[in-house]
Design an enzyme around this catalytic site. Structure first.
Site, mmCIF file in Angstrom:
data_model
loop_
_atom_site.group_PDB
_atom_site.id
_atom_site.type_symbol
_atom_site.label_atom_id
_atom_site.label_comp_id
_atom_site.label_asym_id
_atom_site.label_seq_id
_atom_site.Cartn_x
_atom_site.Cartn_y
_atom_site.Cartn_z
ATOM 1 N N GLU B 43 72.771 47.071 11.653
ATOM 2 C CA GLU B 43 73.652 47.905 12.474
ATOM 3 C C GLU B 43 72.990 48.249 13.821
ATOM 4 O O GLU B 43 71.830 48.667 13.859
ATOM 5 C CB GLU B 43 73.919 49.201 11.690
ATOM 6 C CG GLU B 43 74.849 50.185 12.352
ATOM 7 C CD GLU B 43 75.150 51.382 11.437
ATOM 8 O OE1 GLU B 43 74.515 51.499 10.357
ATOM 9 O OE2 GLU B 43 76.021 52.198 11.797
ATOM 10 N N LYS B 111 82.971 50.056 13.448
ATOM 11 C CA LYS B 111 82.769 50.834 12.224
ATOM 12 C C LYS B 111 83.932 51.824 12.031
ATOM 13 O O LYS B 111 84.287 52.560 12.968
ATOM 14 C CB LYS B 111 81.450 51.596 12.350
ATOM 15 C CG LYS B 111 80.936 52.244 11.087
ATOM 16 C CD LYS B 111 79.535 52.831 11.359
ATOM 17 C CE LYS B 111 78.885 53.398 10.138
ATOM 18 N NZ LYS B 111 77.494 53.860 10.419
ATOM 19 N N CYS B 147 77.712 49.574 7.197
ATOM 20 C CA CYS B 147 77.016 50.699 6.552
ATOM 21 C C CYS B 147 77.949 51.679 5.831
ATOM 22 O O CYS B 147 78.426 51.393 4.749
ATOM 23 C CB CYS B 147 76.130 51.406 7.574
ATOM 24 S SG CYS B 147 74.724 52.273 6.816
ATOM 25 N N LYS B 180 66.694 55.858 -3.277
ATOM 26 C CA LYS B 180 67.968 55.407 -2.720
ATOM 27 C C LYS B 180 68.239 53.940 -3.031
ATOM 28 O O LYS B 180 69.395 53.506 -3.070
ATOM 29 C CB LYS B 180 67.963 55.617 -1.206
ATOM 30 C CG LYS B 180 69.328 55.433 -0.554
ATOM 31 C CD LYS B 180 69.234 55.751 0.928
ATOM 32 C CE LYS B 180 70.596 55.729 1.608
ATOM 33 N NZ LYS B 180 70.438 55.960 3.058
ATOM 34 N N SER B 305 40.194 70.065 7.861
ATOM 35 C CA SER B 305 39.721 71.345 7.332
ATOM 36 C C SER B 305 38.858 71.161 6.088
ATOM 37 O O SER B 305 38.295 72.128 5.579
ATOM 38 C CB SER B 305 40.930 72.212 6.962
ATOM 39 O OG SER B 305 41.568 71.662 5.822
ATOM 40 N N GLY B 307 40.354 70.363 3.453
ATOM 41 C CA GLY B 307 41.397 70.526 2.438
ATOM 42 C C GLY B 307 42.192 69.246 2.245
ATOM 43 O O GLY B 307 42.006 68.256 2.960
ATOM 44 N N ASP B 309 45.542 68.597 2.553
ATOM 45 C CA ASP B 309 46.619 68.200 3.460
ATOM 46 C C ASP B 309 46.088 67.367 4.626
ATOM 47 O O ASP B 309 46.612 66.299 4.939
ATOM 48 C CB ASP B 309 47.343 69.438 4.003
ATOM 49 C CG ASP B 309 48.041 70.227 2.904
ATOM 50 O OD1 ASP B 309 48.637 69.600 2.011
ATOM 51 O OD2 ASP B 309 47.963 71.474 2.928
ATOM 52 N N SER B 310 45.042 67.865 5.273
ATOM 53 C CA SER B 310 44.528 67.136 6.426
ATOM 54 C C SER B 310 43.849 65.839 5.996
ATOM 55 O O SER B 310 43.902 64.834 6.713
ATOM 56 C CB SER B 310 43.573 68.009 7.246
ATOM 57 O OG SER B 310 42.507 68.487 6.461
#
Lengths: 555, 555
Positions: B43, B111, B147, B180, B305, B307, B309-310
């Site tokens: 598309e 569309k 789509c 999905k 950090s 930690g 996440d980083s």
């Protein structure tokens, strides 16, 4: 025959079902006291407007329906009330108006035309209605349309006109834009003539995020002539007697057939129109006041640079909240000129706002000692130290920080992300720099005319604009002169003219290339800018969604 | 009879008309070399997708049309190419597909069903088409849908099925969401059976702002059985022979009636499906890589950090860009524990990313000496000094700063605006904390299985989460345990359950009240968060628009 209408031009708060219901009840009581037969409220007055994706939450849909049912039982039974709310029909949200009489909902009308452009997302949030509604009230056939319904030629109002209503009622949530009042009036006139019936147009007031609703409720007769017009930006219930003809159509619902008499005619008013600057000033003040109030803040904080943008923001905040709830802080660095502090101090002295000075040089030096930052990176550190200082004071004392950026600099990316862009609300983000000066001069003149001290120091208005982040810096080092820049920005941003069209319109080619290249690069900064009152039709932010990742260039 | 299709699963860039045209030309050449008869593109491949409000710019509409006309003359004339682009019809934008043959556009399909929910705004951006298209190619009646057309029961594909096409072609811009791919396959199967024809579903790849397109192009036969399926997240041209029946309908356009023969059949592949973690990992890596590349950056900067996440963000960035283009900076304060620096250093040693340490205590002290900040205001100063440091390095060296916040803390407002929220892109903003751990463990295991050094320090995974902004601070001081929190957040944020529904679902009432009250208060912070890869279906940001000013509370 005459019917007495009460147009409740009021200011609901999104999501505040209990508070809005109380507002509605009070207005109905006022309407009854004034002898009105129908009390008319703005679009979705019970939920507030716009509710955006809140409309999609089933729990909110159910809460709105329940609140309406409860409200119906509480409203005075001697009057018919036309109340907008969020309904849930077959599990889907609808933008609905209820006709309430005798303690019950007698009829419902769902908005048929859902705007989905600019600031509106209604096709996303609601399922459209597909049929007209005519209810007979005191023997008069009353048709209902909601806001956008009125704007569509050959749409639902054309169908409604074919049903020969004796009166058309239109609840609205129509946000303020510059000069929109003229467009509204022309439209109301046109639809009344098409329907051959008087038309009562009721709009809300107040600020909601970026939007400001300016009221400007209008009643016209069946020829389209204005009978009454409410003032912009003021809450109130407007009482208007309209000439109506007894019903001859086949109404969907009959509420009452008894005709009414009006002993003592009401005297309708047609409110004086505001001038351009006064209208803008009011829009910004109302937007700011309601953003602060509706979000539970009681005070605001402004970084006062001595320049015109921050002085204007402080003056607007004082008009919105009073000087006791406005705090200014000057944050000079080694590049700040002497007049910067003097003008900030003078602004404080003129107005009585809270004022303090925090020197930022030691914080800036602490950064520069630890990290090798030069040029633009060094300039930005100063702006970010100021932002961190403002947010520190905000966290410590609970003030809402106001960002002071204007539309011209924001459009060109001439601001520091996490620096001067810091704040919870940006009152003048939609105001071009040339209008910043015009508004400042206008406000000072109003004060002078009233024998008061003009709030904004004259030197803040007349001095050459500078960010003062390096020695002898001027805005004109980086930007075209604002008089010229603003004209190009209006054409490119507000009117969507492309490069070739701008050049064809007579703008200098090099200037066009320069401005476009600045604007197209600045999208990311704009995304991180706080909300602020929308004043012109096409602005940045909600009514303009562009991909951040895009290689498309007008150049 | 067999027809050979080439499904071009490629990665266009929004607005890059020239670059996308070059990509299309290359893919057509590949298709011709492989003996294909029809080359099918995603598309709006020529403009990139989604173009959002760029669709409304007349200059862009005209540029897209011109680019299509020019492209048509350049494409190999021995093949039919199905190319999506932005058209301008009666001055309005349409999401269009062109059928190109012999150097000309032979037919167009607009569309018909425009999605306007979640991340989609198409009703805002395009005018819908209203009719089917069938073109005869090599004697086969080929129908086209785009789509969303495929997703609507009883819509345009039902009309198309009545025209008895011999083949259905569906260009898509279908963004990745968790799981999905299963939904897509079921839908493709269903529509092929309804049309009683093979169906070729072509999706794009690559990242575009918050969206990631995962490819997953599919071809099914007229029974809906999968003939071929392309790998997720990989660019390429998939060659598939399909059994088709000679045309019996009345096509709108006849391109060619000559039947074709295939000397040597192609061997279709059905790509292995990725596991949950692998799929998420790839989505984030592709989104991050393309955000950096398409915005013209070459390197990124992460505050490390110590930690999880980083560390995860750095590991993702290294997979996206390579360690030479990833820079880490540790910014310890007096509240940082020793293991924070050690773990950041170990991450650098494990992966070879650029690493430096900048002590922030002096900057923090400079603020605290000038302004009386205590408690939360003091804690936030540390986070903002780090944000200012990162942005200083970004401005000085041109790195894009990556924000490291995850969805759990972002949902609850457990972050500092202008502090740890600083950055141009937030790769894991849509990843719950429990998934942060799962992804980290998965990536380390992949490395271990391959005999490589796992990138993420084990202690970063196992240590108790802490912001380290005051002595002995733990996330659990302020938030419920993440295992529980994430379940409530999924139900409240992703599935839109209200308070009562949450309690009915078995969540503890006090917990529900606590989480809802945190989430509802955090809206403003979320608005100012940078874009990041969307991984779960309902996330914050683009697919969720709530008023900032709202009194509505589930509580």
């Amino acid at each position: 025959m005459k019917l007495r209408l009460a147009l409740a031009q009021i200011n609901p708060t999104v999501g505040d079902l209990a508070g809005n219901a109380a507002l509605i009840t009070q207005s109905v009581d006022q309407a009854v006291a004034a002898g009105a037969h129908i009390a008319i409220f703005p679009e979705m007055v019970l939920t507030g407007y716009p509710v955006e994706d809140l409309a999609l939450r089933p729990s909110f849909q159910v809460a709105s329906k329940s609140a309406l049912t409860a409200l119906a039982t509480q409203l005075d039974k001697s009057i018919v009330s036309i109340v907008g709310y969020l309904d849930q029909v077959d599990g889907k949200p609808q933008n609905m108006v209820a006709v309430i009489a005798g303690g019950q909902v007698k009829a419902r009308y769902a908005k048929c035309h859902l705007p989905n452009y600019g600031v509106f997302d209604e096709f996303r949030n609601f399922v459209a209605g597909d049929s007209t509604l005519v209810v007979r009230i005191h023997g008069i056939d009353v048709g209902i349309a909601i806001c956008e319904d009125l704007w569509i030629d050959g749409g639902i109002t054309a169908q409604l006109a074919e049903r020969t209503p004796g009166l058309v009622i239109v609840p609205n949530g129509s946000p303020y834009e510059r000069a929109k009042d003229d467009v509204r009036l022309a439209l109301v006139t046109k639809r009344a003539r098409e329907a051959k019936a008087p038309l009562a147009y009721v709009n809300m007031t107040g600020g909601q995020d970026d939007l400001v609703f300016d009221g400007d409720s209008i009643v016209v007769n069946s020829d389209g002539a204005v009978i009454a017009r409410a003032p912009q930006f003021e809450d109130g219930v407007m009482i208007v007697d309209v000439d109506v003809k007894a019903g001859t159509s086949t109404p969907d619902v009959i509420i009452s057939e008894d005709s009414v008499e009006i002993a003592k005619p009401s005297i309708p008013g047609i409110a004086h129109r505001l001038g351009d600057e006064e209208e803008m000033w009011n829009a910004i003040v109302v937007g700011l006041r309601d953003y602060v109030r509706k979000n539970g803040f009681t005070s605001v904080l402004v970084g006062l640079s001595g320049g015109i943008d921050s002085a204007l923001v402080a003056a607007l905040a004082i008009d919105a909240l009073g000087p006791d709830r406005v705090h200014g802080v000057a944050m000079p660095s080694k590049y700040s000129s002497e007049h910067s502090i003097e003008d900030a101090q003078l602004m404080a002295a003129n107005t009585g706002l809270g004022f303090r000075i925090i020197e930022i040089q030691k914080m800036v030096d602490a950064f520069l000692n630890e990290v090798e930052l030069t040029g633009l990176a060094e300039e930005n550190v100063q702006a970010r130290v100021r932002g961190t200082t403002l947010m520190g004071l905000s966290n410590q004392f609970g003030h809402l920080v106001l960002a002071t950026g204007n539309k011209s600099e924001l459009a060109c990316g001439y601001s520091t992300l996490y620096g001067d862009a810091v704040g919870g609300y940006a009152p003048i983000k939609d105001i071009y720099k040339t209008d910043v000066w015009a508004l400042s001069r206008w406000r000072n003149q109003v004060a002078a005319d009233a024998g008061e001290v003009p709030p904004i120091p004259e030197r803040s208005i007349t001095k050459e604009p500078s960010a003062e982040l390096r020695p002898d810096q001027k805005d004109s080092d980086s930007l075209p002169e604002y008089e010229v820049l603003d004209k190009v920005l209006k054409a490119y941003v507000d009117d969507d003219l492309g490069r070739d069209a701008l050049i064809a319109a007579g703008f200098d080619k090099a200037l066009v290339m320069r401005v476009i290249s600045m604007v197209d690069r600045a999208e990311y900064k704009r995304r991180q800018y706080p909300p602020g009152t929308k004043v012109s039709k096409r602005a940045f932010g909600k009514d303009r969604r562009l991909p951040m990742t895009s290689k498309w260039r007008e150049l």
